[in-house]
Design a protein around this motif. Sequence first.
Motif, mmCIF file in Angstrom:
data_model
loop_
_atom_site.group_PDB
_atom_site.id
_atom_site.type_symbol
_atom_site.label_atom_id
_atom_site.label_comp_id
_atom_site.label_asym_id
_atom_site.label_seq_id
_atom_site.Cartn_x
_atom_site.Cartn_y
_atom_site.Cartn_z
ATOM 1 N N CYS A 222 0.851 -1.205 0.000
ATOM 2 C CA CYS A 222 0.000 0.000 0.000
ATOM 3 C C CYS A 222 0.879 1.245 0.000
ATOM 4 C CB CYS A 222 -0.913 0.002 1.223
ATOM 5 S SG CYS A 222 -1.973 -1.458 1.361
ATOM 6 N N ASP A 223 0.420 2.292 -0.664
ATOM 7 C CA ASP A 223 1.202 3.522 -0.777
ATOM 8 C C ASP A 223 0.951 4.446 0.406
ATOM 9 O OD1 ASP A 223 2.337 2.794 -3.160
ATOM 10 O OD2 ASP A 223 0.940 3.931 -4.404
ATOM 11 N N TRP A 224 2.016 5.125 0.842
ATOM 12 C CA TRP A 224 1.864 6.183 1.827
ATOM 13 C C TRP A 224 1.071 7.338 1.213
ATOM 14 C CZ3 TRP A 224 3.039 5.082 6.650
ATOM 15 C CH2 TRP A 224 4.033 4.137 6.933
ATOM 16 N N ILE A 225 0.246 7.975 2.007
ATOM 17 C CA ILE A 225 -0.454 9.184 1.549
ATOM 18 C C ILE A 225 0.521 10.342 1.713
ATOM 19 C CG2 ILE A 225 -2.431 10.711 1.889
ATOM 20 C CD1 ILE A 225 -3.955 8.350 3.057
ATOM 21 N N THR A 226 1.147 10.699 0.606
ATOM 22 C CA THR A 226 2.167 11.747 0.623
ATOM 23 C C THR A 226 1.969 12.640 -0.591
ATOM 24 O OG1 THR A 226 3.702 10.305 -0.569
ATOM 25 C CG2 THR A 226 3.867 10.325 1.837
ATOM 26 N N GLY A 227 2.911 13.548 -0.789
ATOM 27 C CA GLY A 227 2.867 14.418 -1.964
ATOM 28 C C GLY A 227 1.642 15.311 -1.926
ATOM 29 N N ALA A 228 0.738 15.104 -2.880
ATOM 30 C CA ALA A 228 -0.482 15.910 -2.947
ATOM 31 C C ALA A 228 -1.493 15.521 -1.867
ATOM 32 C CB ALA A 228 -1.122 15.765 -4.327
ATOM 33 N N ASN A 229 -1.191 14.462 -1.106
ATOM 34 C CA ASN A 229 -2.090 13.999 -0.036
ATOM 35 C C ASN A 229 -3.503 13.754 -0.560
ATOM 36 O OD1 ASN A 229 0.008 14.092 1.741
ATOM 37 N ND2 ASN A 229 -0.855 15.673 3.068
ATOM 38 N N GLU A 230 -3.608 12.804 -1.472
ATOM 39 C CA GLU A 230 -4.891 12.466 -2.062
ATOM 40 C C GLU A 230 -5.172 10.978 -1.899
ATOM 41 O OE1 GLU A 230 -5.704 15.476 -5.704
ATOM 42 O OE2 GLU A 230 -4.062 14.058 -6.014
ATOM 43 N N ALA A 231 -6.453 10.670 -1.757
ATOM 44 C CA ALA A 231 -6.927 9.294 -1.739
ATOM 45 C C ALA A 231 -8.160 9.232 -2.631
ATOM 46 C CB ALA A 231 -7.246 8.847 -0.316
ATOM 47 N N SER A 232 -8.692 8.021 -2.838
ATOM 48 C CA SER A 232 -9.839 7.847 -3.728
ATOM 49 C C SER A 232 -10.930 7.062 -3.020
ATOM 50 C CB SER A 232 -9.416 7.101 -5.003
ATOM 51 O OG SER A 232 -10.547 6.756 -5.787
ATOM 52 N N VAL A 233 -12.182 7.380 -3.338
ATOM 53 C CA VAL A 233 -13.298 6.604 -2.789
ATOM 54 C C VAL A 233 -13.246 5.155 -3.242
ATOM 55 C CG1 VAL A 233 -14.863 8.571 -2.526
ATOM 56 C CG2 VAL A 233 -14.816 7.304 -4.693
ATOM 57 N N SER A 234 -12.462 4.864 -4.271
ATOM 58 C CA SER A 234 -12.322 3.484 -4.732
ATOM 59 C C SER A 234 -11.286 2.703 -3.936
ATOM 60 C CB SER A 234 -11.945 3.452 -6.215
ATOM 61 O OG SER A 234 -10.720 4.138 -6.435
ATOM 62 N N ASP A 235 -10.521 3.365 -3.062
ATOM 63 C CA ASP A 235 -9.547 2.654 -2.241
ATOM 64 C C ASP A 235 -10.272 1.636 -1.359
ATOM 65 O OD1 ASP A 235 -7.533 4.195 -3.325
ATOM 66 O OD2 ASP A 235 -7.465 5.607 -1.643
ATOM 67 N N VAL A 236 -9.702 0.442 -1.251
ATOM 68 C CA VAL A 236 -10.324 -0.590 -0.417
ATOM 69 C C VAL A 236 -10.250 -0.217 1.055
ATOM 70 C CG1 VAL A 236 -10.196 -3.016 0.281
ATOM 71 C CG2 VAL A 236 -9.849 -2.383 -2.112
ATOM 72 N N THR A 237 -9.130 0.368 1.461
ATOM 73 C CA THR A 237 -8.996 0.766 2.858
ATOM 74 C C THR A 237 -7.904 1.816 3.004
ATOM 75 O OG1 THR A 237 -8.898 -0.080 5.128
ATOM 76 C CG2 THR A 237 -7.286 -0.960 3.569
ATOM 77 N N LEU A 238 -7.904 2.488 4.140
ATOM 78 C CA LEU A 238 -6.836 3.379 4.569
ATOM 79 C C LEU A 238 -6.257 2.800 5.852
ATOM 80 C CD1 LEU A 238 -8.684 6.815 4.161
ATOM 81 C CD2 LEU A 238 -7.323 5.607 2.451
ATOM 82 N N THR A 239 -5.009 3.141 6.152
ATOM 83 C CA THR A 239 -4.389 2.602 7.365
ATOM 84 C C THR A 239 -3.717 3.717 8.157
ATOM 85 O OG1 THR A 239 -2.153 2.154 6.531
ATOM 86 C CG2 THR A 239 -3.864 0.509 6.056
ATOM 87 N N THR A 240 -3.437 3.390 9.422
ATOM 88 C CA THR A 240 -2.659 4.279 10.272
ATOM 89 C C THR A 240 -1.614 3.478 11.020
ATOM 90 O OG1 THR A 240 -2.725 5.905 12.061
ATOM 91 C CG2 THR A 240 -4.279 4.077 12.202
ATOM 92 N N PHE A 241 -0.463 4.086 11.234
ATOM 93 C CA PHE A 241 0.607 3.501 12.042
ATOM 94 C C PHE A 241 0.692 4.326 13.322
ATOM 95 C CE2 PHE A 241 4.868 3.188 13.658
ATOM 96 C CZ PHE A 241 5.247 1.881 13.442
ATOM 97 N N ILE A 242 0.436 3.696 14.461
ATOM 98 C CA ILE A 242 0.475 4.382 15.756
ATOM 99 C C ILE A 242 1.598 3.782 16.581
ATOM 100 C CG2 ILE A 242 -0.751 4.914 17.886
ATOM 101 C CD1 ILE A 242 -3.368 4.555 16.318
ATOM 102 N N GLN A 243 2.452 4.632 17.104
ATOM 103 C CA GLN A 243 3.492 4.185 18.023
ATOM 104 C C GLN A 243 3.279 4.872 19.367
ATOM 105 O OE1 GLN A 243 7.761 5.246 17.432
ATOM 106 N NE2 GLN A 243 8.012 3.027 17.347
ATOM 107 N N PHE A 244 3.297 4.088 20.419
ATOM 108 C CA PHE A 244 3.005 4.606 21.753
ATOM 109 C C PHE A 244 4.287 5.127 22.394
ATOM 110 C CE2 PHE A 244 -0.138 1.331 20.744
ATOM 111 C CZ PHE A 244 -1.308 2.083 20.858
ATOM 112 N N ARG A 245 4.633 6.352 22.027
ATOM 113 C CA ARG A 245 5.893 6.948 22.453
ATOM 114 C C ARG A 245 5.854 7.451 23.892
ATOM 115 N NH1 ARG A 245 4.768 9.053 17.345
ATOM 116 N NH2 ARG A 245 6.226 8.410 15.701
#
Length: 287
Positions: A53-76
Amino acid sequence: IMRNSIFHFVISFIITALILTPFDLQAQTEESENKRCRTDEEIGSGSTLFDECDWITGANEASVSDVTLTTFIQFRHAGADYIERWTGPGYFLERTYEWGLHENGFEGFKGPCSSGVCYWSKWGWIHREFWSYFRGTLLAKNVGTWLYEELFNGVVQQSKTFYMRGLGLTAQSGANQIGIVDQNLSNPLVLELESFEGIGIEDEVIGWSIAGPKGAKKAAVYGIGSGSETNAIGVDQATIHLGTKPGEYVVTLNNRRMVDQPTFTFTAIDGIEDTNPEQEHPDFEEG
């Protein structure tokens, strides 16, 4: 992954309680913490989950056709709750990772962990999808500006603003034809439904309506609409039947994941010598 006709059952996540080195932490924080997965194949499984899966970077765009979005959480940090929050048009999700409920660690995500509840110590991390329990479908109402936030003790620690884009529909061929009243046009209207990146979107229904000169009957669109879906490359095709009056017939198309509704105009004439077809107030049909 379990499927039915409406939802995907979603349990996809990666979790660890291992301590990362300062180098690993710095490398992670330099990247966007959110990804977009366009297909089930990109999601993957096991140790390669979300790797494609691609990072949401650059123009910071996603599509309604994307199957899912993800998040990486680190408990700092430790000593207070973490909150994961997604806010977008027609969508809101907030999940809390509570501190101190389990041996000075975080507790959350009552899912497929050995005890039914997941635990993390400080410096542990989780990479997970934004859907809760089931994968749904993003629609036209979800198009617009989204905000992801990660909070510790009520204060935003990380955030990302990105734009969710709708699908687009274009004609590959067959637009703007001239034909004879009360007959099918000679060529089909070939349509392609695609994301903003030009990727064809399959298994979608293209709806239609048609408006023509006042008093015209029998105008219709065949081949698309209920019972027909776009193919593996996002293509479907329609046959346009012109009405019983000469003039312009305007076909308007729609899809549940499109904001704009493109139109195509076709001209009906009485015969080969009719070069000035009658224009009157339109009647309206749809399907």
